[in-house]
Design a protein around this motif. Structure first.
Motif, PDB file in Angstrom:
ATOM      1  N   PRO B 261       2.150  16.595  -3.815  1.00 57.55           N
ATOM      2  CA  PRO B 261       1.741  15.195  -3.569  1.00 57.55           C
ATOM      3  C   PRO B 261       0.603  15.101  -2.557  1.00 57.55           C
ATOM      4  N   GLU B 262       0.557  16.055  -1.641  1.00 55.20           N
ATOM      5  CA  GLU B 262      -0.522  16.056  -0.640  1.00 55.20           C
ATOM      6  C   GLU B 262      -1.899  16.050  -1.308  1.00 55.20           C
ATOM      7  N   VAL B 263      -2.017  16.781  -2.412  1.00 51.24           N
ATOM      8  CA  VAL B 263      -3.304  16.806  -3.115  1.00 51.24           C
ATOM      9  C   VAL B 263      -3.685  15.386  -3.550  1.00 51.24           C
ATOM     10  N   TYR B 264      -2.681  14.641  -4.015  1.00 47.58           N
ATOM     11  CA  TYR B 264      -2.965  13.273  -4.468  1.00 47.58           C
ATOM     12  C   TYR B 264      -3.064  12.311  -3.290  1.00 47.58           C
ATOM     13  N   ILE B 265      -2.355  12.642  -2.208  1.00 47.89           N
ATOM     14  CA  ILE B 265      -2.503  11.842  -0.991  1.00 47.89           C
ATOM     15  C   ILE B 265      -3.951  11.951  -0.498  1.00 47.89           C
ATOM     16  N   ILE B 266      -4.547  13.091  -0.746  1.00 49.68           N
ATOM     17  CA  ILE B 266      -5.950  13.281  -0.358  1.00 49.68           C
ATOM     18  C   ILE B 266      -6.888  12.659  -1.399  1.00 49.68           C
ATOM     19  N   PHE B 267      -6.531  12.809  -2.663  1.00 53.33           N
ATOM     20  CA  PHE B 267      -7.441  12.336  -3.708  1.00 53.33           C
ATOM     21  C   PHE B 267      -7.464  10.813  -3.835  1.00 53.33           C
ATOM     22  N   LEU B 268      -6.277  10.197  -3.768  1.00 52.50           N
ATOM     23  CA  LEU B 268      -6.233   8.755  -4.071  1.00 52.50           C
ATOM     24  C   LEU B 268      -7.089   7.908  -3.126  1.00 52.50           C
ATOM     25  N   PRO B 269      -7.043   8.126  -1.809  1.00 52.54           N
ATOM     26  CA  PRO B 269      -7.927   7.317  -0.960  1.00 52.54           C
ATOM     27  C   PRO B 269      -9.399   7.531  -1.296  1.00 52.54           C
ATOM     28  N   ALA B 270      -9.737   8.786  -1.667  1.00 57.16           N
ATOM     29  CA  ALA B 270     -11.125   9.045  -2.039  1.00 57.16           C
ATOM     30  C   ALA B 270     -11.481   8.269  -3.298  1.00 57.16           C
ATOM     31  N   VAL B 298       0.968   5.143 -11.379  1.00 59.24           N
ATOM     32  CA  VAL B 298       1.485   6.269 -12.169  1.00 59.24           C
ATOM     33  C   VAL B 298       1.242   7.584 -11.434  1.00 59.24           C
ATOM     34  N   MET B 299       0.047   7.734 -10.893  1.00 56.60           N
ATOM     35  CA  MET B 299      -0.257   8.990 -10.170  1.00 56.60           C
ATOM     36  C   MET B 299       0.639   9.139  -8.953  1.00 56.60           C
ATOM     37  N   GLY B 300       0.901   8.020  -8.270  1.00 57.96           N
ATOM     38  CA  GLY B 300       1.758   8.083  -7.092  1.00 57.96           C
ATOM     39  C   GLY B 300       3.120   8.661  -7.423  1.00 57.96           C
ATOM     40  N   PHE B 301       3.665   8.246  -8.554  1.00 61.46           N
ATOM     41  CA  PHE B 301       4.979   8.778  -8.956  1.00 61.46           C
ATOM     42  C   PHE B 301       4.846  10.184  -9.550  1.00 61.46           C
ATOM     43  N   ALA B 302       3.924  10.316 -10.504  1.00 62.08           N
ATOM     44  CA  ALA B 302       3.848  11.578 -11.244  1.00 62.08           C
ATOM     45  C   ALA B 302       3.538  12.751 -10.332  1.00 62.08           C
ATOM     46  N   SER B 303       2.825  12.493  -9.238  1.00 58.80           N
ATOM     47  CA  SER B 303       2.454  13.601  -8.348  1.00 58.80           C
ATOM     48  C   SER B 303       3.671  14.261  -7.716  1.00 58.80           C
ATOM     49  N   PHE B 304       4.805  13.560  -7.716  1.00 58.53           N
ATOM     50  CA  PHE B 304       6.013  14.174  -7.166  1.00 58.53           C
ATOM     51  C   PHE B 304       6.759  15.000  -8.218  1.00 58.53           C
TER      52      PHE B 304
END
Lengths: 125, 839
Positions: B261-270, B298-304
Motif C-alpha cells: 500500500p505504501e507504493v500507492y500511498i506515494i503514487f496517489l497524492p502524485a 478502488v485503488m485505495g482498497f485494491a492496494s491492500f
C-alpha cells in the motif's frame, strides 16, 4: 437523521462494496492457509467456494439496494448518498462485484494446497 | 470599491496581527500550516539529495566489475539507507508537506484542523531522520535492506546497533505520518468552504482523503512489526525465530501489508497533483471527474490485496498466489482509467507546454512503462524468474520516479510562484528536465536488461564475463547525467527563490482556490472564506478573489482576536461551527524532544531513562491539552451573511473527538495486525504447540473484564450526569472510572503473569506478553483520560455544553474495554482448551 449518520451512510455506500471485497480476500486467504495447514482435504474447495459465493451475494445485495434507493427517492432517502455521489457509489459497488468474481474464480479451477510444500520446514519441535 | 478599500486593508492588518508568526528563535514555536509545510518540503528535499548522493555511490560501485570503491559492509549500509531515506524521509514527508500546504488553500480554509499536531509531526520526522543520519555518519547505519527481513536482521546476524537504528528511527518517523493522516482526514471532512460538497471538492482532496485513510490502515502493521522485531533483538522474545515458535515470514507479511500500500500511498497524492494541474495547462476541466474518484477509491482498497506479490517465492500455496496475482493485475484497471482521463483532458483541451507540463509528460511516459513491468511482475511464473534481480530495481524506479517524483517536480514548478511569488528560470529548468529524463531512462531502462540477464540485487560486486559489464557502465554514466540534471534543478529553485522574476497572481490560469490568494500567501490564507458553487471556482467567478480579499465572504469581520476557521458538515459543507485555532506554541517541539528521548534511551539501551522521557512527554501533552478550552459557555460567533455559529468547544462533534476517532482507526488496525500475528503464529509457524501453555484460571480474567466494563460504563455515566448539569455526580462517576481502571490495571495482569511461561521461551509466551502490554498501555492512557476529565471538571472547563473531555474519554474507554476484553479472551480461551478446563 443526524449529520454524522448521513456521513457514515455515504461513506458506506462508497466503500461498502470494496469492504466486502476486502473481506472476501482475507477470508479466502485465511481459510486456504488454515485448511492447508490443518489438512481439510476435499472439504477445502467447497468451503472456499461457499465463502466466495456468499461475498458475491452480499455485494449483489448492496448493489440492488443502491439501485432501489436511487430509483425510489434520490436525495430524500435517509440512508442514500447525495445524488451527485450516487453514480460513483453504484460504479464502485459494480466494480467490487466484478473484482470479487475475478479474484475468487480460481477456487473453482485450481487445486487448493499445491505449492505449500515448497516452504522450507522449520526445525522439529 | 474605493469605499470598501480602507476596511479591507484594516481587515488584513488585523488578521496579520492575529495570525502573526514568531520570528527569530521563537520561529521554532510556529504551528501555522504555511510554515510547517514549507519545513516538511525543504527537509524532504534535503533528504532527497542525501539519498541521491547515496545512489551515486551505488552506481559508482557497480560501474565496473570487481570494484573496490566500497567494501561489502559499507555498500549494504549505503543501499539500505538509500531506500530507507527515499521512502520514509523523502517521499512520505514530501507528500505531507504538499498536502499540508495545499489542502487548506484548495478547500478554502485558513489552516489545518490541528496546527500543533502538524508541528509535532514535523519535529518527530526531523528528529527521527537525524537519528538515521547520525548513524550513517557514525558508520553504524542500518544494513539489512529497507525491508529489514529477519533472520538477517535478528541479533545473531546483525549484532550491532544498525538494525535498532532503523526499527526505532523509522517508528519515530511514522508518528509523523499517522499524525498527518489524522490531520488531513479531519481537515478535508470538516473544514471545506461552504458549498464545497464532496462532489465539488478538488480532486487533490479526494486523492488525499483516500491516501490518508490508507496511511491509517497501512502504517500500523509496520509499526507493530518494528516493535516486536526490536523486542526480539533487545529482550530475546522470539517472534521471528523459527527454533522457538516464531516465523520470519510473519515479518514479511507485516512489512508488505504496509509496504505495498505504501507504493500507492506515494503514487496517489502524485496522481492527485496531476489531476489538479492538468486542467490549468489543458485549459479545460478534467475529463471523467467521477470516474477518477471511483478509480482512486478502488485503488485505495485494491492496494491492500497485493502484499503477497512480494512473497511469491516463499512457498505459499499456488491458489493463494493466484488471488494476489489476480489482484495485482486488477489494480492496473483503475490506474489506466486515470491515465486515459488525463490523456483525454489533454486531447480535448488546448495544452500549453509550460515547464511543469514537461514533467507531466515525462510522468506519463515513465509511469506507463513502470506500470507495464508491474503487470509482468504480477504474473507468478515471470516473477519467479525476475525475483530479486535488477529487473525489479528498474521496475520500482520507473514506478516511483515516474509515478511520484516527476509529478511532484511538476508540482514544485507549478506552485513555485505560489510559494515564493516568483517565477523560475525557464531555460535552466528545461535543461534540468531533459538531463533528468534522459539520464533516468538511460539508467533504468538498461537496468531491465541487466536484470533479465540475471544480475541479482544488493550485491556489492560482480565478476566480469557475465555480460553485465556494459549495461552497468551505461547505467552508471546515465545516472551521473541524471544527477547533473538534479543539481541544475536545485540551482534553478534556489536562484529563482531570490532573483526570479516577480510572478503575477495565478500565472497558469488555474481554476482552484489557492490561486485566489496573494502570493506568497499570508498566514491566514484568506481574509474571508468563500462560498463555492462549482468545481472550478476561479473559472466560473473571476471576481471571487477580490470579494474574498475585501472580507465579503465568511468570517470577514475585523472584530477578530483569535485564529478562526469555519467548520462545515462533511457532506453538504454547510457551516456548522467556528473552529478556534491555537496560537504558536513551544509544546510541539518539546513533546517531539521528549518522545525522541524515549526512542534514544531505547536505542542506547538506557532502559531506565525511557520511563523518565515518557513521564516528561505525558506532562507536556497534558499541558498541551490543558491550554485549550473555555471556562464559560461561549457566545455564538457572527460568521457573516447573517450566520451566528457556535464555537467548536460546544458542538457535539468537535475536532478533538474526530481526531481521536481516526486515531483509533489506526490503533484498531495495529490491534488487528497483532491478532493476525497471533493467529498466524498459532496456525502456520513451525514449532507449535508451545511446550507450555498459560496456566490460567477464570476468576481473575473475569474480574479484569468486569473492571474494564465498569470503567467504560462509569465514563458514560459521567457524561450523562454532565448533560444533566449534575457536576458533583459527574465528578463521582469520573472518580469511579479511574478506580475501575486502576483495578483493571491490577486484575488483568494478575490473571496472566503468574501462569505465563517466560516470553523468551517460545513465541506463544512472547505474543501473549505483548498483547498484555498492549491492553495495559491502553488502560494506563485511559486512566490519564479519566484523571484529565476529572481535573478539567474541577477547574470549571466542563458544562452541559462543553463536554469534549468527556466525549473523548468515553470514546477511549469504549475502545479500551472492547480491545481489553478481546485480549483476555484471546489469551485465556486457547489456554483453557489446551488444559482441558472449561470455565
Amino acid at each position: 437523521m443526524s449529520g454524522p449518520a448521513r456521513t457514515a451512510a455515504c461513506l458506506a455506500h462508497l466503500g461498502g462494496g470494496f469492504l466486502l471485497w476486502s473481506s472476501c480476500f482475507v477470508v479466502l486467504y485465511a481459510l486456504l492457509s488454515l485448511g492447508c495447514e490443518a489438512g481439510w482435504g476435499g472439504w477445502l474447495r467447497p468451503v472456499l467456494a461457499a465463502a466466495w459465493a456468499l461475498h458475491l451475494l452480499a455485494i449483489a445485495a448492496v448493489l440492488a439496494l443502491q439501485w432501489k434507493m436511487r430509483a425510489a427517492a434520490g436525495d430524500g432517502a435517509p440512508l442514500a448518498p447525495p445524488r451527485s455521489l450516487q453514480g460513483p457509489a453504484l460504479a464502485l459497488t459494480t466494480a467490487a462485484l466484478l473484482a470479487t468474481a475475478w479474484i475468487g474464480w480460481p477456487v473453482l479451477a485450481l487445486p487448493a494446497c499445491a505449492g505449500s510444500e515448497l516452504r522450507v520446514a522449520g526445525p522439529p519441535s | 470599491m474605493s469605499a470598501a478599500r480602507p476596511t479591507a486593508l484594516a481587515l488584513h492588518a488585523q488578521l496579520r496581527r492575529v495570525w502573526r508568526n514568531p520570528a527569530g528563535w521563537r520561529g521554532f514555536m510556529a504551528t501555522n500550516h504555511n510554515v510547517v509545510a514549507r519545513r516538511f518540503i525543504a527537509t524532504a528535499l534535503v533528504f532527497f539529495f542525501i539519498g541521491g548522493m547515496l545512489a551515486m555511490m551505488i552506481r559508482a560501485q557497480l560501474a565496473t566489475p570487481g570494484s573496490a570503491f566500497l567494501d561489502s559492509a559499507t555498500y549494504s549500509q549505503v543501499f539500505t539507507m538509500h531506500g530507507s531515506i527515499m521512502m520514509f524521509l523523502f517521499a512520505i514527508p514530501l507528500i505531507e508537506g504538499f498536502a499540508m500546504y495545499l489542502l487548506p488553500k484548495l478547500i478554502g480554509a485558513r489552516d489545518l484542523a490541528y496546527p500543533r499536531l502538524g508541528a509535532f509531526g514535523y519535529w518527530c520526522y526531523l528528529l527521527g531522520g537525524l537519528i538515521l543520519l547520525g548513524a550513517l555518519a557514525g558508520g553504524v547505519a542500518p544494513d539489512g535492506g529497507w525491508f529489514m527481513y529477519p533472520p538477517l536482521t535478528d541479533k545473531v546476524h546483525t549484532p550491532g546497533v544498525n538494525a535498532d537504528v532503523w526499527l526505532l528511527g523509522i517508528t519515530f518517523v511514522e508518528i509523523s505520518a499517522i499524525a498527518a493522516a489524522v490531520e488531513i482526514l479531519v481537515t478535508i471532512l470538516t473544514m471545506r468552504a461552504p458549498g464545497m460538497t464532496l462532489a465539488r471538492m478538488p480532486l487533490f482532496a479526494w486523492y488525499m482523503l483516500v491516501t490518508a485513510g490508507m496511511m491509517l490502515v497501512g502504517f500500523p502493521p509496520l509499526i507493530l512489526g518494528s516493535l516486536i522485531l526490536e523486542l526480539e533483538r533487545a529482550a530475546g522474545w522470539p517472534f521471528f525465530d523459527a527454533a522457538r515458535g516464531g516465523d520470519p515470514l510473519l515479518w514479511q507479511h507485516l512489512f508488505w501489508l504496509f509496504g505495498h500500500p505504501e507504493v500507492y500511498i506515494i503514487f496517489l497524492p502524485a496522481a492527485g497533483l496531476v489531476s489538479t494541474m492538468l486542467p490549468a495547462y489543458a485549459r479545460r476541466p478534467i475529463v471523467g471527474h467521477d470516474w477518477i474518484i471511483v478509480s482512486v477509491i478502488v485503488m485505495g482498497f485494491a492496494s491492500f490485496g497485493l502484499w503477497v506479490h512480494h512473497m511469491f517465492t516463499v512457498g505459499i500455496p499456488h491458489l493463494a498466489l493466484v488471488f494476489f496475482s489476480a489482484a495485482s493485475m486488477l489494480v492496473a484497471i483503475p490506474t489506466a482509467v486515470q491515465l486515459f482521463a488525463w490523456i483525454a483532458t489533454l486531447w480535448h483541451g488546448r495544452p500549453k507546454l509550460e515547464l511543469p507540463m514537461l514533467y507531466l509528460l515525462g510522468f506519463l511516459v515513465v509511469f506507463v512503462c513502470g506500470g507495464l513491468t508491474g503487470v509482468m511482475l504480477a504474473l507468478v511464473p515471470f516473477n519467479w524468474q525476475a525475483h530479486d534481480t535488477h529487473f525489479v530495481v528498474a521496475h520500482l524506479h520507473y514506478v516511483l520516479v515516474g509515478g511520484f517524483l516527476f509529478p511532484f517536480l511538476a508540482g514544485i514548478y507549478h506552485w513555485f510562484p505560489h510559494l515564493f511569488g516568483r517565477r523560475t528560470l525557464p531555460r535552466l529548468g528545461a535543461l534540468a528536465f531533459w538531463l533528468v529524463f534522459l539520464g533516468f531512462n538511460g539508467t533504468f531502462f538498461v537496468m531491465h536488461l541487466t536484470g533479465l540477464m540475471g544480475m541479482p540485487r544488493r550485491v556489492a560486486s560482480y565478476a566480469t564475463g557475465l555480460g553485465w559489464d556494459l549495461p552497468n557502465l551505461v547505467s552508471s554514466i546515465a545516472s551521473f547525467v541524471m544527477a547533473i540534471g538534479f543539481f541544475l534543478l536545485l540551482l534553478d529553485l534556489v536562484l529563482s527563490a531570490f532573483i526570479g522574476r516577480r510572478s503575477v497572481r495565478n500565472p497558469w490560469g488555474a481554476p482552484t482556490l489557492e490561486w485566489a490568494q496573494a502570493t506568497p500567501p499570508p498566514m491566514y490564507n484568506f481574509a474571508s472564506q468563500p462560498r463555492v458553487a462549482d468545481r472550478e471556482p476561479l473559472w466560473s467567478d473571476a471576481a471571487l478573489p477580490a470579494r474574498m480579499a475585501a472580507g465579503e465572504g465568511y468570517l470577514g469581520s475585523i472584530d477578530v482576536h483569535e485564529q478562526q476557521s469555519l467548520g462545515t458538515d462533511p457532506l453538504g459543507a454547510e457551516p456548522t461551527h467556528v473552529i478556534r485555532l491555537p496560537r504558536p506554541d513551544w509544546r510541539p517541539l518539546a513533546c517531539g524532544l521528549a518522545v525522541g528521548s524515549v526512542f534514544m534511551a531505547l536505542l542506547f539501551k538506557a532502559y531506565a531513562l525511557a520511563p523518565v522521557g515518557a513521564v516528561v512527554a505525558l506532562v507536556l501533552f497534558w499541558s498541551w491539552a490543558w491550554s485549550i478550552g473555555l471556562r464559560d459557555d461561549p457566545q455564538p460567533v457572527q460568521a457573516g451573511h447573517g450566520l451566528a455559529l457556535p464555537v467548536h468547544d460546544v458542538v457535539a462533534h468537535s475536532p478533538g473527538r474526530a481526531g481521536l476517532l481516526w486515531t483509533l482507526v489506526a490503533d484498531g488496525t495495529f490491534f488487528a495486525s497483532l491478532l493476525f500475528g497471533y493467529a498466524y503464529l498459532g496456525t502456520v509457524a513451525p514449532g507449535w504447540p508451545p511446550p507450555r501453555w498459560l496456566a490460567s484460571g477464570w476468576m481473575l480474567p473475569l474480574a479484569g473484564a468486569v473492571a474494564l466494563a465498569v470503567a467504560a460504563f462509569a465514563v458514560r455515566r459521567a457524561d450523562a450526569r454532565n448533560g444533566a448539569a449534575d457536576a458533583p455526580g459527574r465528578q463521582r462517576w469520573l472518580a469511579t472510572a479511574f478506580a475501575a481502571g486502576l483495578a483493571a490495571l491490577v486484575l488483568v495482569p494478575a490473571g496472566i503473569l503468574p501462569g505465563l511461561p517466560p516470553p523468551t521461551e517460545h513465541a506463544y509466551a512472547a505474543i501473549l506478553a505483548f498483547m498484555l502490554a498492549y491492553a495495559l498501555f491502553h488502560v494506563g492512557v485511559g486512566l490519564v483520560f479519566a484523571a484529565y476529565a476529572w481535573a478539567r471538571g474541577r477547574a470549571g472547563y466542563l458544562s452541559p455544553a462543553r463536554r469534549t473531555e468527556l466525549v473523548t474519554a468515553r470514546l477511549w474507554w469504549d475502545y479500551c474495554a472492547v480491545t481489553g476484553i478481546i485480549v483476555l479472551l484471546a489469551v485465556h480461551v486457547p489456554a483453557w482448551f489446551a488444559a482441558g478446563v472449561r470455565p
